[in-house]
Scaffold this motif. Structure first.
Motif, PDB file in Angstrom:
ATOM      1  N   GLU A 102      16.891   0.379   1.362  1.00  0.00           N
ATOM      2  CA  GLU A 102      18.064   1.242   1.467  1.00  0.00           C
ATOM      3  C   GLU A 102      19.022   0.799   2.561  1.00  0.00           C
ATOM      4  N   GLU A 103      18.534   0.045   3.551  1.00  0.00           N
ATOM      5  CA  GLU A 103      19.399  -0.465   4.624  1.00  0.00           C
ATOM      6  C   GLU A 103      20.203  -1.683   4.203  1.00  0.00           C
ATOM      7  N   LEU A 104      19.816  -2.344   3.120  1.00  0.00           N
ATOM      8  CA  LEU A 104      20.537  -3.537   2.684  1.00  0.00           C
ATOM      9  C   LEU A 104      21.944  -3.168   2.230  1.00  0.00           C
ATOM     10  N   PRO A 105      22.928  -4.007   2.556  1.00  0.00           N
ATOM     11  CA  PRO A 105      24.284  -3.755   2.059  1.00  0.00           C
ATOM     12  C   PRO A 105      24.392  -4.141   0.586  1.00  0.00           C
ATOM     13  N   GLU A 106      25.390  -3.629  -0.078  1.00  0.00           N
ATOM     14  CA  GLU A 106      25.662  -3.993  -1.471  1.00  0.00           C
ATOM     15  C   GLU A 106      26.380  -5.333  -1.494  1.00  0.00           C
TER      16      GLU A 106
ATOM     17  N   VAL B  99      16.295  -7.637  -5.355  1.00  0.00           N
ATOM     18  CA  VAL B  99      14.889  -7.608  -4.976  1.00  0.00           C
ATOM     19  C   VAL B  99      14.135  -8.685  -5.745  1.00  0.00           C
ATOM     20  N   LEU B 100      13.374  -9.502  -5.008  1.00  0.00           N
ATOM     21  CA  LEU B 100      12.442 -10.444  -5.597  1.00  0.00           C
ATOM     22  C   LEU B 100      11.045  -9.943  -5.288  1.00  0.00           C
ATOM     23  N   SER B 101      10.251  -9.768  -6.306  1.00  0.00           N
ATOM     24  CA  SER B 101       8.853  -9.381  -6.146  1.00  0.00           C
ATOM     25  C   SER B 101       8.033 -10.644  -6.304  1.00  0.00           C
ATOM     26  N   VAL B 102       7.262 -10.990  -5.273  1.00  0.00           N
ATOM     27  CA  VAL B 102       6.554 -12.264  -5.256  1.00  0.00           C
ATOM     28  C   VAL B 102       5.052 -12.021  -5.242  1.00  0.00           C
ATOM     29  N   GLY B 103       4.379 -12.528  -6.255  1.00  0.00           N
ATOM     30  CA  GLY B 103       2.930 -12.471  -6.307  1.00  0.00           C
ATOM     31  C   GLY B 103       2.411 -11.323  -7.148  1.00  0.00           C
ATOM     32  N   ALA B 104       1.176 -11.481  -7.585  1.00  0.00           N
ATOM     33  CA  ALA B 104       0.548 -10.491  -8.456  1.00  0.00           C
ATOM     34  C   ALA B 104       0.433  -9.131  -7.782  1.00  0.00           C
TER      35      ALA B 104
ATOM     36  N   ILE C 253       5.840  -2.900  -7.234  1.00  0.00           N
ATOM     37  CA  ILE C 253       6.995  -2.421  -6.463  1.00  0.00           C
ATOM     38  C   ILE C 253       8.131  -2.019  -7.396  1.00  0.00           C
ATOM     39  N   ASP C 254       8.094  -2.498  -8.639  1.00  0.00           N
ATOM     40  CA  ASP C 254       9.148  -2.132  -9.590  1.00  0.00           C
ATOM     41  C   ASP C 254       9.107  -0.650  -9.961  1.00  0.00           C
ATOM     42  N   GLN C 255       8.049   0.054  -9.613  1.00  0.00           N
ATOM     43  CA  GLN C 255       8.006   1.493  -9.833  1.00  0.00           C
ATOM     44  C   GLN C 255       8.870   2.245  -8.830  1.00  0.00           C
ATOM     45  N   MET C 256       9.193   1.598  -7.715  1.00  0.00           N
ATOM     46  CA  MET C 256       9.962   2.255  -6.661  1.00  0.00           C
ATOM     47  C   MET C 256      11.317   1.601  -6.392  1.00  0.00           C
ATOM     48  N   LEU C 257      11.433   0.301  -6.664  1.00  0.00           N
ATOM     49  CA  LEU C 257      12.670  -0.432  -6.404  1.00  0.00           C
ATOM     50  C   LEU C 257      13.094  -1.178  -7.665  1.00  0.00           C
ATOM     51  N   PRO C 258      14.388  -1.381  -7.853  1.00  0.00           N
ATOM     52  CA  PRO C 258      14.839  -2.173  -9.005  1.00  0.00           C
ATOM     53  C   PRO C 258      14.613  -3.666  -8.747  1.00  0.00           C
ATOM     54  N   VAL C 259      13.591  -4.233  -9.353  1.00  0.00           N
ATOM     55  CA  VAL C 259      13.254  -5.643  -9.155  1.00  0.00           C
ATOM     56  C   VAL C 259      14.117  -6.492 -10.085  1.00  0.00           C
ATOM     57  N   ASP C 260      14.816  -7.459  -9.501  1.00  0.00           N
ATOM     58  CA  ASP C 260      15.676  -8.347 -10.279  1.00  0.00           C
ATOM     59  C   ASP C 260      14.915  -9.553 -10.809  1.00  0.00           C
ATOM     60  N   VAL C 261      14.020 -10.114  -9.993  1.00  0.00           N
ATOM     61  CA  VAL C 261      13.220 -11.271 -10.400  1.00  0.00           C
ATOM     62  C   VAL C 261      11.799 -11.058  -9.903  1.00  0.00           C
TER      63      VAL C 261
ATOM     64  N   THR D   8       0.850  -1.191   0.000  1.00  0.00           N
ATOM     65  CA  THR D   8       0.000   0.000   0.000  1.00  0.00           C
ATOM     66  C   THR D   8       0.883   1.239   0.000  1.00  0.00           C
ATOM     67  N   ASP D   9       0.289   2.363  -0.355  1.00  0.00           N
ATOM     68  CA  ASP D   9       1.037   3.616  -0.375  1.00  0.00           C
ATOM     69  C   ASP D   9       1.517   4.000   1.020  1.00  0.00           C
ATOM     70  N   VAL D  10       0.799   3.574   2.051  1.00  0.00           N
ATOM     71  CA  VAL D  10       1.215   3.856   3.431  1.00  0.00           C
ATOM     72  C   VAL D  10       2.434   3.011   3.805  1.00  0.00           C
ATOM     73  N   MET D  11       2.480   1.761   3.329  1.00  0.00           N
ATOM     74  CA  MET D  11       3.584   0.849   3.653  1.00  0.00           C
ATOM     75  C   MET D  11       4.812   1.106   2.786  1.00  0.00           C
ATOM     76  N   LEU D  12       4.637   1.744   1.639  1.00  0.00           N
ATOM     77  CA  LEU D  12       5.725   1.927   0.684  1.00  0.00           C
ATOM     78  C   LEU D  12       6.968   2.595   1.267  1.00  0.00           C
ATOM     79  N   PRO D  13       6.874   3.673   2.045  1.00  0.00           N
ATOM     80  CA  PRO D  13       8.096   4.269   2.595  1.00  0.00           C
ATOM     81  C   PRO D  13       8.891   3.304   3.485  1.00  0.00           C
ATOM     82  N   ALA D  14       8.218   2.435   4.221  1.00  0.00           N
ATOM     83  CA  ALA D  14       8.922   1.463   5.061  1.00  0.00           C
ATOM     84  C   ALA D  14       9.631   0.417   4.205  1.00  0.00           C
ATOM     85  N   VAL D  15       9.003   0.008   3.102  1.00  0.00           N
ATOM     86  CA  VAL D  15       9.626  -0.964   2.206  1.00  0.00           C
ATOM     87  C   VAL D  15      10.867  -0.352   1.561  1.00  0.00           C
TER      88      VAL D  15
END
Length: 141
Positions: free
Chosen positions: A77-81, A85-90, A108-116, A65-72
Motif C-alpha cells: 500500500e505504500e508503493l506509488p502508482e 507485484v512479482l510473486s517468486v517461488g512456490a 500472496i495472490d489472495q491478498m495482492l494483485p500479482v502481475d507475474v 505467514t499469516d503473521v507476516m501478511l499484514p506487513a507485506v
C-alpha cells in the motif's frame, strides 16, 4: 525468520525506469538477491535506498505467514502508482510445501494483485529475470 529488503533500479530505456523492492521472506530471497545484484551483463544496477515510497515493483519471495501478511500488505500500500507485484517461488505463489500449515498464506495472490508469478522451489536467478522481462513487456505494451 529473516526478512531482507533490497531496492534495485532497472533502466528499461528512456521511457521506463522501474525501482524494485524485494521482500526476501525465505530461501527464495537468496535467489532474488543473486538475480538482482548479480555481476552479469543483464543484472540491474543496485540503488542504495530501501524505501517502499520510491519502488514500483514489489517482489514477494518466500513463505508468507499469516503473521507476516499484514506487513507485506502495508508495504504494498505504500508503493506509488503504478505498482506491480512479482510473486517468486512456490511458497509465495501457493504456499509451497507448507500449504497445509494453519499459519501459511496459500498464495500472496489472495491478498495482492500479482502481475507475474515466477515458479520454482527456489527458482533460479534466470527465472526471476525472465519474470522481470515479462513484467517489462506488460509495462511497455
Amino acid at each position: 525468520m529473516t526478512t531482507t529488503t533490497s531496492t534495485v533500479r532497472l533502466n528499461w530505456g528512456t521511457r521506463y525506469e522501474v525501482t524494485v523492492l524485494d521482500l526476501g521472506l525465505a530461501c527464495c530471497g537468496v535467489e532474488v538477491m543473486a538475480a538482482l545484484h548479480g555481476r552479469g551483463a543483464q543484472a540491474p544496477e543496485p540503488v542504495s535506498a530501501d524505501a517502499p515510497e520510491v519502488a514500483h515493483v514489489l517482489v514477494v519471495s518466500g513463505t508468507v505467514t499469516d503473521v507476516m501478511l499484514p506487513a507485506v500488505v502495508a508495504t504494498y500500500e505504500e508503493l506509488p502508482e503504478p505498482k506491480y507485484v512479482l510473486s517468486v517461488g512456490a511458497c509465495s505463489n501457493t504456499g509451497g510445501p507448507y500449504w497445509d500449515s494453519y499459519c501459511v498464506t496459500k498464495g500472496i495472490d489472495q491478498m495482492l494483485p500479482v502481475d507475474v508469478a515466477v515458479p520454482g522451489c527456489p527458482p533460479r536467478p534466470e527465472a526471476l529475470l525472465d519474470g522481470m522481462r515479462a513484467l517489462h513487456r506488460m509495462v511497455t505494451a
